[in-house]
Design an enzyme around this catalytic site. Structure first.
Site, PDB file in Angstrom:
ATOM      1  N   ASP A  24      21.829  -0.325  30.703  1.00 39.57           N
ATOM      2  CA  ASP A  24      20.695  -0.289  31.635  1.00 39.57           C
ATOM      3  C   ASP A  24      19.363  -0.159  30.886  1.00 39.57           C
ATOM      4  OD1 ASP A  24      19.487  -0.313  34.094  1.00 39.57           O
ATOM      5  OD2 ASP A  24      19.929   1.794  34.566  1.00 39.57           O
ATOM      6  N   HIS A  41      16.155  -8.939  29.266  1.00 40.19           N
ATOM      7  CA  HIS A  41      17.582  -9.274  29.325  1.00 40.19           C
ATOM      8  C   HIS A  41      18.018 -10.029  28.064  1.00 40.19           C
ATOM      9  CE1 HIS A  41      17.874  -7.611  33.226  1.00 40.19           C
ATOM     10  NE2 HIS A  41      17.167  -8.542  33.845  1.00 40.19           N
ATOM     11  N   LEU A 135      39.385  -5.566  18.570  1.00 42.56           N
ATOM     12  CA  LEU A 135      38.633  -4.899  19.647  1.00 42.56           C
ATOM     13  C   LEU A 135      38.857  -5.672  20.942  1.00 42.56           C
ATOM     14  CD1 LEU A 135      36.221  -3.006  20.675  1.00 42.56           C
ATOM     15  CD2 LEU A 135      34.705  -4.893  20.085  1.00 42.56           C
TER      16      LEU A 135
END
Ligand code: IPE
Ligand code: IPE
Ligand code: MG
Length: 243
Positions: A24, A41, A135
């Site tokens: 965020d 963004h 991962l």
């Protein structure tokens, strides 16, 4: 010229298996610099790349990254379109590198409203990386905890399971994260203390770490700090403190 000292990240006594990140603060990061929200963004996507690398280096086995919520459709159309485009661009640009680094990409959320091209791009990336094991990176895009639980209930009803056979395990097995351990640590950047519909079921006993940094500034040092704080927490699961 003085050399930057190399940061060290000593091994920690307890590591989370699964870290969720609520990425965020992109908008505020951009505003702080007099830039538009989309620039924020874009910086956020750049940072995602760095944080995935850090996750590999810090030996985190599973991360789930909250990139777009089921509620984010309520933002201005331009911003939503920009976010969809950024996802497409990031997949286009980053997947082969992630594949090389042993990252297994997965998607959680509702693909239905996305374009056929984007759906296909996501499926191709997931398929390509499915056997990687360095991962697991779940990208939560058009994800919402309530949506996910609702879908699980629908699937269970469709399968015609008798009521007394519906257990917490059965519900867990019908979520997007079926087969993965619950999230141990949820990190939220930008200093907000709320869950915003993220992993409502899987986070029942998650530890929270709120970072004051905006997402584009959340770096490996801060990631390590969150892991360290986690390793010092006393998780009791409703029981008593360990002696
Ligand atoms: C997080 O940054 C990214 C998404 C929710 C898509 P925000 O866009 O929410 O940034 P702020 O909270 O407005 O600063
Ligand atoms: C949560 O951030 C969703 C993502 C990070 C993708 P928001 O910015 O959408 O959450 P609220 O609106 O502050 O709760
Ligand atoms: Mg926000």
């Amino acid at each position: 010229m003085s050399e930057q000292p190399q940061a060290v990240y000593p091994p920690l006594p307890f590591m989370p298996n699964h870290v969720g990140i609520i990425m965020d603060g992109n908008g505020r990061w951009a505003r702080q610099r007099g830039m538009g929200r989309l620039a924020g963004h874009r910086a956020g996507v750049e940072n995602l790349r760095r944080v995935l690398r850090a996750a590999v280096e810090l030996n985190v086995p599973i991360v789930t990254l909250y990139a777009f919520s089921t509620e984010n459709w309520s933002r201005p159309q331009d911003e939503v379109r920009g976010l969809l485009r950024l996802l497409a661009e990031a997949l286009e640009r980053e997947v082969s590198e992630l594949h090389k680094n042993g990252v297994q990409l997965r998607h959680i959320g509702d693909l239905a409203p996305l374009s056929d091209t984007l759906k296909q791009q996501i499926r191709t990336a997931v398929e390509l990386t499915r056997n990687n094991n360095r991962l697991i990176a779940n990208i939560a895009f058009n994800y919402g905890g309530r949506w996910e639980i609702t879908e699980a209930v629908r699937a269970i009803v469709r399968e015609g399971l008798p009521a007394d056979e519906i257990t917490a395990e059965v519900i867990g097995a019908h979520l997007c994260t079926a087969g993965l351990p619950d999230v141990d640590l949820i990190i939220r950047t930008s200093g907000e203390y709320r869950v915003s519909n993220f992993m409502l079921w899987q986070g029942a006993y998650a530890e929270y770490y709120i970072s004051p940094l905006y997402w584009p500034d959340f770096d490996k040092d801060e990631f390590y700090k969150a892991l360290k704080v986690f390793s010092e927490r006393d998780r009791r699961y409703g029981g008593l403190k360990k002696a």
